[in-house]
Scaffold this motif. Structure first.
Motif, PDB file in Angstrom:
ATOM      1  N   MET A 331      27.553 -37.816 -49.346  1.00 30.62           N
ATOM      2  CA  MET A 331      27.874 -36.492 -49.870  1.00 30.62           C
ATOM      3  C   MET A 331      29.379 -36.335 -49.924  1.00 30.62           C
ATOM      4  SD  MET A 331      26.615 -32.718 -48.598  1.00 30.62           S
ATOM      5  CE  MET A 331      26.930 -31.284 -49.650  1.00 30.62           C
ATOM      6  N   ILE A 332      29.919 -36.081 -51.117  1.00 30.93           N
ATOM      7  CA  ILE A 332      31.355 -35.888 -51.298  1.00 30.93           C
ATOM      8  C   ILE A 332      31.607 -34.393 -51.435  1.00 30.93           C
ATOM      9  CG2 ILE A 332      33.342 -36.386 -52.758  1.00 30.93           C
ATOM     10  CD1 ILE A 332      32.006 -38.985 -53.563  1.00 30.93           C
ATOM     11  N   GLY A 333      32.282 -33.818 -50.441  1.00 35.47           N
ATOM     12  CA  GLY A 333      32.520 -32.381 -50.384  1.00 35.47           C
ATOM     13  C   GLY A 333      31.654 -31.741 -49.317  1.00 35.47           C
ATOM     14  N   GLY A 334      32.168 -31.630 -48.107  1.00 35.19           N
ATOM     15  CA  GLY A 334      31.356 -31.131 -46.997  1.00 35.19           C
ATOM     16  C   GLY A 334      31.403 -29.631 -46.824  1.00 35.19           C
ATOM     17  N   GLY A 335      32.542 -28.995 -47.161  1.00 37.01           N
ATOM     18  CA  GLY A 335      32.680 -27.556 -46.918  1.00 37.01           C
ATOM     19  C   GLY A 335      32.487 -27.249 -45.438  1.00 37.01           C
ATOM     20  N   ALA A 336      31.611 -26.290 -45.149  1.00 37.08           N
ATOM     21  CA  ALA A 336      31.287 -25.952 -43.758  1.00 37.08           C
ATOM     22  C   ALA A 336      30.073 -26.734 -43.265  1.00 37.08           C
ATOM     23  CB  ALA A 336      31.046 -24.453 -43.618  1.00 37.08           C
ATOM     24  N   PHE A 337      29.715 -27.824 -43.927  1.00 34.97           N
ATOM     25  CA  PHE A 337      28.667 -28.756 -43.512  1.00 34.97           C
ATOM     26  C   PHE A 337      27.308 -28.035 -43.367  1.00 34.97           C
ATOM     27  CE2 PHE A 337      32.608 -30.734 -42.534  1.00 34.97           C
ATOM     28  CZ  PHE A 337      32.396 -32.103 -42.651  1.00 34.97           C
ATOM     29  N   GLN A 349      15.458 -39.194 -39.814  1.00 28.69           N
ATOM     30  CA  GLN A 349      15.764 -40.597 -39.533  1.00 28.69           C
ATOM     31  C   GLN A 349      16.776 -41.193 -40.510  1.00 28.69           C
ATOM     32  OE1 GLN A 349      14.564 -41.868 -36.727  1.00 28.69           O
ATOM     33  NE2 GLN A 349      13.561 -39.882 -36.448  1.00 28.69           N
ATOM     34  N   ALA A 350      17.153 -40.420 -41.522  1.00 31.46           N
ATOM     35  CA  ALA A 350      18.080 -40.926 -42.534  1.00 31.46           C
ATOM     36  C   ALA A 350      19.515 -40.926 -41.998  1.00 31.46           C
ATOM     37  CB  ALA A 350      17.979 -40.086 -43.799  1.00 31.46           C
ATOM     38  N   HIS A 351      20.388 -41.595 -42.737  1.00 35.75           N
ATOM     39  CA  HIS A 351      21.813 -41.597 -42.418  1.00 35.75           C
ATOM     40  C   HIS A 351      22.560 -40.936 -43.566  1.00 35.75           C
ATOM     41  CE1 HIS A 351      25.659 -42.996 -40.757  1.00 35.75           C
ATOM     42  NE2 HIS A 351      26.004 -43.211 -42.014  1.00 35.75           N
ATOM     43  N   MET A 352      23.531 -40.101 -43.242  1.00 37.83           N
ATOM     44  CA  MET A 352      24.349 -39.440 -44.268  1.00 37.83           C
ATOM     45  C   MET A 352      25.822 -39.570 -43.913  1.00 37.83           C
ATOM     46  SD  MET A 352      24.547 -35.394 -45.474  1.00 37.83           S
ATOM     47  CE  MET A 352      23.357 -35.434 -46.812  1.00 37.83           C
ATOM     48  N   ASP A 353      26.616 -39.993 -44.894  1.00 32.56           N
ATOM     49  CA  ASP A 353      28.075 -39.977 -44.777  1.00 32.56           C
ATOM     50  C   ASP A 353      28.594 -38.792 -45.579  1.00 32.56           C
ATOM     51  OD1 ASP A 353      28.272 -42.267 -43.223  1.00 32.56           O
ATOM     52  OD2 ASP A 353      28.378 -43.598 -44.966  1.00 32.56           O
ATOM     53  N   VAL A 354      29.402 -37.947 -44.952  1.00 33.85           N
ATOM     54  CA  VAL A 354      29.991 -36.790 -45.622  1.00 33.85           C
ATOM     55  C   VAL A 354      31.494 -36.984 -45.707  1.00 33.85           C
ATOM     56  CG1 VAL A 354      30.349 -34.295 -45.568  1.00 33.85           C
ATOM     57  CG2 VAL A 354      28.157 -35.245 -44.860  1.00 33.85           C
ATOM     58  N   ILE A 355      32.029 -36.819 -46.922  1.00 33.93           N
ATOM     59  CA  ILE A 355      33.459 -36.963 -47.156  1.00 33.93           C
ATOM     60  C   ILE A 355      34.043 -35.577 -47.351  1.00 33.93           C
ATOM     61  CG2 ILE A 355      35.201 -38.222 -48.443  1.00 33.93           C
ATOM     62  CD1 ILE A 355      32.873 -39.922 -47.244  1.00 33.93           C
ATOM     63  N   GLU A 356      34.955 -35.198 -46.502  1.00 31.61           N
ATOM     64  CA  GLU A 356      35.617 -33.885 -46.604  1.00 31.61           C
ATOM     65  C   GLU A 356      37.111 -34.083 -46.376  1.00 31.61           C
ATOM     66  OE1 GLU A 356      37.077 -30.618 -47.228  1.00 31.61           O
ATOM     67  OE2 GLU A 356      34.907 -30.669 -47.514  1.00 31.61           O
ATOM     68  N   ILE A 357      37.906 -33.636 -47.328  1.00 30.22           N
ATOM     69  CA  ILE A 357      39.344 -33.887 -47.261  1.00 30.22           C
ATOM     70  C   ILE A 357      40.038 -33.059 -46.194  1.00 30.22           C
ATOM     71  CG2 ILE A 357      39.937 -32.164 -49.013  1.00 30.22           C
ATOM     72  CD1 ILE A 357      42.078 -34.106 -50.029  1.00 30.22           C
ATOM     73  N   GLU A 382      38.922 -37.443 -45.597  1.00 23.43           N
ATOM     74  CA  GLU A 382      39.848 -37.999 -46.571  1.00 23.43           C
ATOM     75  C   GLU A 382      39.444 -37.556 -47.975  1.00 23.43           C
ATOM     76  OE1 GLU A 382      39.451 -42.297 -47.422  1.00 23.43           O
ATOM     77  OE2 GLU A 382      37.868 -42.295 -45.902  1.00 23.43           O
ATOM     78  N   ASP A 383      40.290 -37.832 -48.938  1.00 23.07           N
ATOM     79  CA  ASP A 383      39.999 -37.504 -50.323  1.00 23.07           C
ATOM     80  C   ASP A 383      38.803 -38.311 -50.818  1.00 23.07           C
ATOM     81  OD1 ASP A 383      41.044 -36.363 -53.051  1.00 23.07           O
ATOM     82  OD2 ASP A 383      40.698 -38.502 -53.385  1.00 23.07           O
ATOM     83  N   GLY A 384      37.927 -37.662 -51.576  1.00 22.41           N
ATOM     84  CA  GLY A 384      36.716 -38.332 -52.038  1.00 22.41           C
ATOM     85  C   GLY A 384      36.996 -39.548 -52.892  1.00 22.41           C
TER      86      GLY A 384
END
Length: 544
Positions: A331-337, A349-357, A382-384
């Motif tokens: 997910m690119i853009g986390g905001g307040a998650f 059970q899934a894995h998620m990577d969140v990118i938030e600058i 960091e930047d997406g």
């Protein structure tokens, strides 16, 4: 000018140069809540500030020839401190009137001029006035011009780095304006003092010796000082009163007066409560965060801090459901998650990577939005686009596909409506595809007009995705009370699969959401690239 002021003059010029660039950077933060963060904001701001500084240079050169004493710098700096204090107090409030102007470009230019016409003109007077004070003969004019110009430029550089890297995030934009006004007031005080009187007879004796030798004393220019000390004290007192007001009084427009405002390295954010309707039409009070007081980017229920479900999240869920299984999600853009909380409820059970600058958003999410990091959640601050560039290089070096994503969500904005252009281009979309499995699914949230003015961006984004993904579908999000032709949430779903029919798969899972598909008019669309992506120009109509 006495010898002490002569020695201090380069430091005054340096500090004034630093303050001028700091004012410019803070100006962008004042304009952003009303006009966004597009290139048009910087165009208006830089153009207006340079124009009035040029006017100040013009006026300063002529004034300096007529008033060859440090009194000129004293009055310029005192008035400059007053004007910056006024900007700190009423600038953000006054900009609300210019935001109502129909033409966005006109509103930006007039708003910038209202804030910075007087301060920038006064900043422009400082350098030529200082150069004139230092010049004693034609023989040393070139050295004085070059030296003080270089010192002023070094101040510009220092102000840029210090303000951009630290000060705005440390003290906030409007408080920083007050500190700038304080610095300028201290410089004015230095130029208003008579150091010869403070130093006593020793200085006077030195000047007398110089006169006996036929030398021109450095303090000779100050023989034209005619401003009584009382007038200077009154002026400094008025500037000090305005300065106190700049620190403690910040009137807000009606739309922001009940909101909490904070600055970070990457943006200015509003936090507050608002009554909204959920997907069932029921009214609820939510706590939201946004970089625009009229928009909502992330929200939780005010009483419980449980995540609030935006309608466009339904398309995220729909896209996740048609993927083989979102075991590995980006997910690119986390905001307040907020959305990751819904995601892990559905796929624990899934894995998620969140990118938030912006690290400040992560801190805000933890402290005030009930976010607690999940054990399967990876957070990259960091930047997406930088993440995509690096991840693609690492993926190409890997010998297996275990690191590829089944599901990619693009939900990044740099203002209420603007998607960062570097995340809209063919190259960035290709990077997303390169990081996905063969049947991976991509979903993107946008704010766009679906017809008329501003719709070219949506059509161009659709065409760009079609150049990368075999199947692409566009959906309107049924936001309540959205007029035809006005900006609204739009979801785009794409897949790398060439065999399974995307729309049929969506219809089987949720016929209602799938029925909201439509085909953008691509007659005037273009493929967006890193070299040419006029996103801000395309969004001009959306931002009004």
């Amino acid at each position: 000018m006495d010898s002490v002021k002569a020695r201090l003059l380069p430091y005054v010029v340096f500090c004034a140069g630093a303050a001028g660039m700091s004012l410019q950077l803070v100006g962008s933060r004042l304009l952003a809540p009303h006009f966004g963060n597009s290139i048009f904001v910087w165009t208006s701001l830089i153009g207006v500030m340079l124009g009035f500084m040029a006017l100040g240079n013009f006026l300063g050169g002529r004034l300096a020839d007529r008033i060859t004493s440090s009194d000129l710098l004293f009055w310029v700096l005192t008035l400059l401190s007053m004007s910056i204090s006024l900007v700190a107090m009423i600038g953000a409030w006054a900009l609300g009137f210019f935001a109502e102007i129909e033409s966005l470009r006109t509103g930006m230019v007039l708003g910038s001029a209202m804030l910075f016409a007087i301060p920038c003109t006064l900043f422009g007077i400082v350098l030529p006035s200082s150069i004139r004070l230092r010049m004693q003969a034609v023989s040393d004019s070139g050295a004085n011009v070059g030296t003080l110009s270089a010192v002023s430029m070094m101040g510009n550089i220092a102000g840029t780095f210090i303000t951009g890297f630290w000060l705005i995030a440390l003290v906030g934009s409007r408080s920083l304006l007050a500190w700038i006004a304080l610095l300028i007031l201290l410089l004015a005080t230095i130029m208003g003092l008579s150091f010869r009187k403070l130093l006593g007879e020793e200085q006077n004796q030195g000047n007398a010796k110089d006169k006996k030798k036929g030398k021109k004393s450095k303090g000779q220019n100050d023989s034209q000082n005619t401003t009584p000390l009382l007038y200077k004290a009154v002026a400094l007192g008025c500037a000090a009163l305005l300065l106190v007001g700049a620190f403690i009084w910040h009137p807000q427009s009606e739309t922001t007066q009940d909101l909490r405002l904070f600055d970070s390295l990457y943006g200015q954010y509003f936090v507050g409560n608002r009554v909204v309707s959920n997907t069932d039409g029921e009214l609820s009070t939510v706590q939201f965060i946004s970089n625009n007081p009229r928009a909502l980017e992330s929200a939780v229920y005010a009483e419980t801090l449980e995540p609030f479900y935006f309608e466009y999240y339904g398309f995220y869920d729909l896209a996740a459901a048609i993927s083989a299984s979102p075991h590995n999600t980006l997910m690119i853009g986390g905001g307040a998650f907020v959305y990751p909380r819904f995601f892990f409820d559905a796929y624990p059970q899934a894995h998620m990577d969140v990118i938030e600058i912006d690290p400040a958003l992560l801190d805000e999410a933890k402290e005030n939005f009930g976010f607690e990091p999940h054990e399967n959640l990876g957070i990259y601050l960091e930047d997406g686009r930088m993440f995509l560039n690096r991840a693609v290089q690492q993926s190409r070096q890997a010998s297996n596909n275990s690191s590829l994503y089944d599901f990619v969500i693009m939900d990044a904005f740099n203002s209420a409506n603007n998607v960062p252009f570097q995340l809209t281009t063919l190259e960035s979309m290709q990077h997303c595809a390169d990081l996905m499995t063969d049947d991976g699914v991509f979903v993107m949230n946008m704010i766009a007009s679906i017809e008329g003015e501003g719709s070219q961006f949506l059509a161009s984004q659709y065409l760009t995705l079609r150049a990368v993904f075999p199947q692409v579908e566009v959906f309107t999000v049924n936001m309540h009370e959205v007029e035809a032709g006005r900006p609204r949430n739009v979801a785009i779903i794409a897949t790398k699969s060439e065999t399974n029919n995307l729309l049929n798969a969506l219809e089987q899972i949720n016929p209602q959401l799938a029925s909201q598909t439509f085909a953008p008019d691509i007659s005037e669309a273009m493929v967006l690239t890193d070299d040419f992506a006029p996103v801000d120009q395309m969004l001009m109509g959306v931002n009004q």
